[in-house]
Design a protein around this motif. Structure first.
Motif, PDB file in Angstrom:
ATOM      1  N   ASP A  51     -45.381 -47.695 -27.281  1.00 35.45           N
ATOM      2  CA  ASP A  51     -46.016 -47.832 -25.974  1.00 35.45           C
ATOM      3  C   ASP A  51     -47.233 -46.894 -25.861  1.00 35.45           C
ATOM      4  OD1 ASP A  51     -45.627 -49.299 -23.569  1.00 35.45           O
ATOM      5  OD2 ASP A  51     -45.395 -47.354 -22.581  1.00 35.45           O
ATOM      6  N   THR A  54     -50.219 -48.254 -27.778  1.00 40.01           N
ATOM      7  CA  THR A  54     -50.964 -49.340 -27.122  1.00 40.01           C
ATOM      8  C   THR A  54     -52.002 -48.808 -26.119  1.00 40.01           C
ATOM      9  OG1 THR A  54     -49.389 -49.630 -25.309  1.00 40.01           O
ATOM     10  CG2 THR A  54     -48.988 -50.925 -27.308  1.00 40.01           C
ATOM     11  N   TYR A  59     -56.638 -47.942 -30.697  1.00 38.08           N
ATOM     12  CA  TYR A  59     -55.806 -49.149 -30.850  1.00 38.08           C
ATOM     13  C   TYR A  59     -56.333 -50.237 -29.908  1.00 38.08           C
ATOM     14  CZ  TYR A  59     -51.744 -51.986 -31.959  1.00 38.08           C
ATOM     15  OH  TYR A  59     -50.929 -53.008 -32.398  1.00 38.08           O
ATOM     16  N   THR A  62     -54.137 -54.177 -27.856  1.00 43.72           N
ATOM     17  CA  THR A  62     -53.446 -54.410 -26.578  1.00 43.72           C
ATOM     18  C   THR A  62     -54.429 -54.633 -25.431  1.00 43.72           C
ATOM     19  OG1 THR A  62     -51.716 -52.984 -27.418  1.00 43.72           O
ATOM     20  CG2 THR A  62     -51.603 -53.536 -25.078  1.00 43.72           C
ATOM     21  N   GLY A 163     -49.250 -59.935 -28.644  1.00 44.53           N
ATOM     22  CA  GLY A 163     -49.274 -58.654 -29.347  1.00 44.53           C
ATOM     23  C   GLY A 163     -49.610 -58.718 -30.816  1.00 44.53           C
TER      24      GLY A 163
END
Ligand code: AVI
Length: 322
Positions: A51, A54, A59, A62, A163
């Protein structure tokens, strides 16, 4: 006020009775290229760390996928059609699911599928509160195995698989997985899927080598999990996170590299490591649009529509089963 939840949530529990963690770790560490299946990342701490990943600047998947969903939600809903049965593979609590549920026209129901019963029920309860009257039929199962969907009076199933988790399968596994979905949804059934795209290597490699070391902690957490759950003797300071893009296979490879010659015990077995030897922990394939279209075609799907961000980092694709 528990009554509405009891009326709308009906769990199907297909979770395998036997835990295969120890068998899988023994088998994986016994191979010439040592490996641990990526699914074992996700205990409570691993899920927390994912979590956090993301939300990292590096990253991009997401937030990019979320942007695509928000920008094109009306067109996506139109493809999915009215009164469809929304079937979600994986977590059912994400913001992306809520965007769909907020816009879908009279969905026939929502079927979240997840291996973690606790997570599944928690998110099903939250969604039951947010969407009163929506029939919720959670299935506790390993979604890579075969199972049947609950009857929804002939409603057309549409699988949601966000995802770019499809990228964590090897292409042959991905094909078999998509083939099973074709069988589950039947001809005319749909699939809305998030697919990370091939791009400049530095952008991809940065996403798996963040400056704060969250991905490194996520990777090493699997060793901590082996220590606490399987009586392992891994010294986490004696391994380092190593992630790189393998251009030949168009995939990120995540490894844990031994920082010295050492021997580790897991339950009753010993595993020697040479200096520099690695444990492969994850592949994350990055597809071109052409490669993904040919993968899904070989499984019996057709790509009906592709939505992308303006930099073409990520795609959300609508597939129809032939
Ligand atoms: C879940 N999956 C799509 C992530 C990915 O990008 O392959 C898992 C991940 N591994 C390291 N960072 C994120």
């Amino acid at each position: 006020m528990n009554t509405p939840l009891i009326e709308t949530i009906a769990l199907t529990d297909l979770h395998p009775a036997t835990d295969t963690f120890l068998v899988d770790v023994h088998e994986g560490l016994g191979q010439a290229q040592k490996a641990i299946p990526a699914k074992y990342f996700y205990d409570a701490r691993g899920s927390y760390l994912f979590d956090q990943i993301t939300k990292l600047e590096e990253y991009y998947p997401t937030r990019t996928e979320m942007g695509i969903m928000k920008a094109h939600i009306d067109a996506m809903i139109e493809r999915m059609g009215p009164q469809c049965l929304l079937v979600e593979y994986g977590s059912g609590s994400s913001l992306k699911t809520r965007i769909l549920l907020d816009h879908l026209q009279q969905p026939a129901g929502y079927v979240p599928i997840d291996i973690s019963k606790e997570h599944l029920l928690r998110s099903a309860e939250a969604l039951a509160l947010a969407y009163p009257g929506l029939p919720i039929r959670p299935i506790c199962a390993d979604y890579t195995t075969a199972f049947q969907l609950p009857d929804a009076n002939g409603a057309r199933p549409v699988v949601y698989f966000p995802g770019s988790t499809i990228g964590n399968f090897e292409p042959e596994e991905a094909r078999a997985f998509l083939q099973r979905i074709v069988q589950i949804v039947g001809a005319g059934g749909g699939m809305l899927i998030g697919v990370d795209l091939r791009k400049e290597v530095p952008i991809i490699e940065a996403a798996y080598n963040d400056a704060q070391g969250v991905t490194a902690a996520f990777n090493k957490n699997v060793l901590a999990r082996i220590n606490s759950e399987l009586g392992g003797t891994f010294d986490l300071n004696c391994f380092r996170h190593h992630a790189f893009f393998n251009a030949t296979h168009s995939r990120i490879e995540m490894h844990l590299e031994s920082l010295g010659d050492q021997c580790v015990r897991v339950a009753d077995r010993y595993f020697p490591f040479r200096y520099g030897e690695t444990i492969l922990t994850e592949y994350s394939y990055k597809y071109t649009l052409e490669a993904f279209a040919s993968l899904v075609a070989s499984a019996g799907f057709e790509v009906e529509k592709v939505w992308m961000d303006e930099d073409h980092l990520f795609s959300v694709q609508y597939l129809v089963a032939r």
